[in-house]
Scaffold this active site. Structure first.
Site, PDB file in Angstrom:
ATOM      1  NE  ARG A  34      29.391  65.392  49.627  1.00 55.57           N
ATOM      2  CZ  ARG A  34      30.705  65.312  49.432  1.00 55.57           C
ATOM      3  NH1 ARG A  34      31.529  65.168  50.472  1.00 55.57           N
ATOM      4  NH2 ARG A  34      31.219  65.377  48.221  1.00 55.57           N
ATOM      5  CG  HIS A 105      29.909  53.615  60.250  1.00 50.89           C
ATOM      6  ND1 HIS A 105      29.132  52.875  61.102  1.00 50.89           N
ATOM      7  CD2 HIS A 105      30.203  54.764  60.907  1.00 50.89           C
ATOM      8  CE1 HIS A 105      28.951  53.546  62.228  1.00 50.89           C
ATOM      9  NE2 HIS A 105      29.602  54.694  62.149  1.00 50.89           N
ATOM     10  CG  HIS A 107      33.079  58.446  61.125  1.00 55.56           C
ATOM     11  ND1 HIS A 107      32.015  59.318  61.215  1.00 55.56           N
ATOM     12  CD2 HIS A 107      32.781  57.395  61.932  1.00 55.56           C
ATOM     13  CE1 HIS A 107      31.111  58.814  62.044  1.00 55.56           C
ATOM     14  NE2 HIS A 107      31.543  57.646  62.493  1.00 55.56           N
TER      15      HIS A 107
HETATM   16  P1  5GP Z   1      28.759  56.524  64.606  1.00 58.39           P
HETATM   17  O1  5GP Z   1      28.260  57.531  65.618  1.00 58.39           O
HETATM   18  O2  5GP Z   1      27.974  55.229  64.712  1.00 58.39           O
HETATM   19  O3  5GP Z   1      30.244  56.314  64.598  1.00 58.39           O
HETATM   20  O4  5GP Z   1      28.459  57.168  63.200  1.00 58.39           O
HETATM   21  C1  5GP Z   1      27.177  57.226  62.653  1.00 58.39           C
HETATM   22  C2  5GP Z   1      27.143  58.437  61.774  1.00 58.39           C
HETATM   23  O5  5GP Z   1      26.007  58.325  60.936  1.00 58.39           O
HETATM   24  C3  5GP Z   1      27.016  59.761  62.540  1.00 58.39           C
HETATM   25  O6  5GP Z   1      28.145  60.578  62.244  1.00 58.39           O
HETATM   26  C4  5GP Z   1      25.709  60.355  62.014  1.00 58.39           C
HETATM   27  O7  5GP Z   1      25.775  61.752  61.811  1.00 58.39           O
HETATM   28  C5  5GP Z   1      25.500  59.601  60.706  1.00 58.39           C
HETATM   29  N1  5GP Z   1      24.110  59.436  60.341  1.00 58.39           N
HETATM   30  C6  5GP Z   1      23.073  59.084  61.165  1.00 58.39           C
HETATM   31  N2  5GP Z   1      21.938  58.973  60.465  1.00 58.39           N
HETATM   32  C7  5GP Z   1      22.253  59.261  59.168  1.00 58.39           C
HETATM   33  C8  5GP Z   1      21.483  59.298  57.959  1.00 58.39           C
HETATM   34  O8  5GP Z   1      20.272  59.048  57.916  1.00 58.39           O
HETATM   35  N3  5GP Z   1      22.147  59.631  56.816  1.00 58.39           N
HETATM   36  C9  5GP Z   1      23.490  59.924  56.818  1.00 58.39           C
HETATM   37  N4  5GP Z   1      24.037  60.250  55.638  1.00 58.39           N
HETATM   38  N5  5GP Z   1      24.247  59.874  57.929  1.00 58.39           N
HETATM   39  C10 5GP Z   1      23.630  59.541  59.092  1.00 58.39           C
END
Ligand code: 5GP
Ligand code: ZN
Length: 118
Positions: A34, A105, A107
């Site tokens: 999550r 990753h 989403h």
């Molecule tokens: P991005 O912004 O790179 O597409 O997505 C990274 C995602 O990782 C963000 O939605 C953020 O909320 C999530 N995220 C950041 N740090 C952590 C963490 O320590 N644990 C979890 N479960 N999610 C994280």
């Protein structure tokens, strides 16, 4: 070396078990957990265990892992029961698109009305 764990990578640390996460599914090649800051009732991140900085470099370096991530995104949606109402799979790529963690990753977002983006 491409695909090797990176010491400074948050998601490699989650894969290693060094940082906790609420894991919803695991396979030999992927992990789904999550998002810490959910943007929808279902907001799960699906990551490959191997480290690549984004989806395109993962596709170039380990195409099978991309297939695994996308298959797992579908399995997560079914497990979370958002497959019937619809869900979105997003790969932010680059800071200008909002990418903040540079380990590939997906989403998986669902459980609310998701406005059409494109
Ligand atoms: P991005 O912004 O790179 O597409 O997505 C990274 C995602 O990782 C963000 O939605 C953020 O909320 C999530 N995220 C950041 N740090 C952590 C963490 O320590 N644990 C979890 N479960 N999610 C994280
Ligand atoms: Zn990593």
């Amino acid at each position: 070396m491409a695909g090797e764990p990176q010491d400074d990578c948050l998601f490699c640390k989650i894969v290693a078990g060094d940082i906790p996460a609420t894991i919803v599914r695991e396979t030999p090649t992927t992990l789904a957990f999550r998002d810490i800051n959910p943007q929808a009732p279902t907001h799960v991140l699906v990551i490959p265990r191997v480290h690549y900085p984004d989806a395109a470099s993962l596709a170039a370096g380990d195409p099978d892992a991309v297939a695994d991530v996308l298959r797992e995104a579908g399995e997560v949606a079914a497990q979370e029961k958002v497959d019937g109402t619809g869900y979105r799979v997003v790969f932010n790529t680059g800071p200008g698109a909002g990418q903040t963690v540079f380990h590939a990753h997906a989403h998986v977002l669902g459980g609310r009305d998701l406005q059409r983006l494109v």
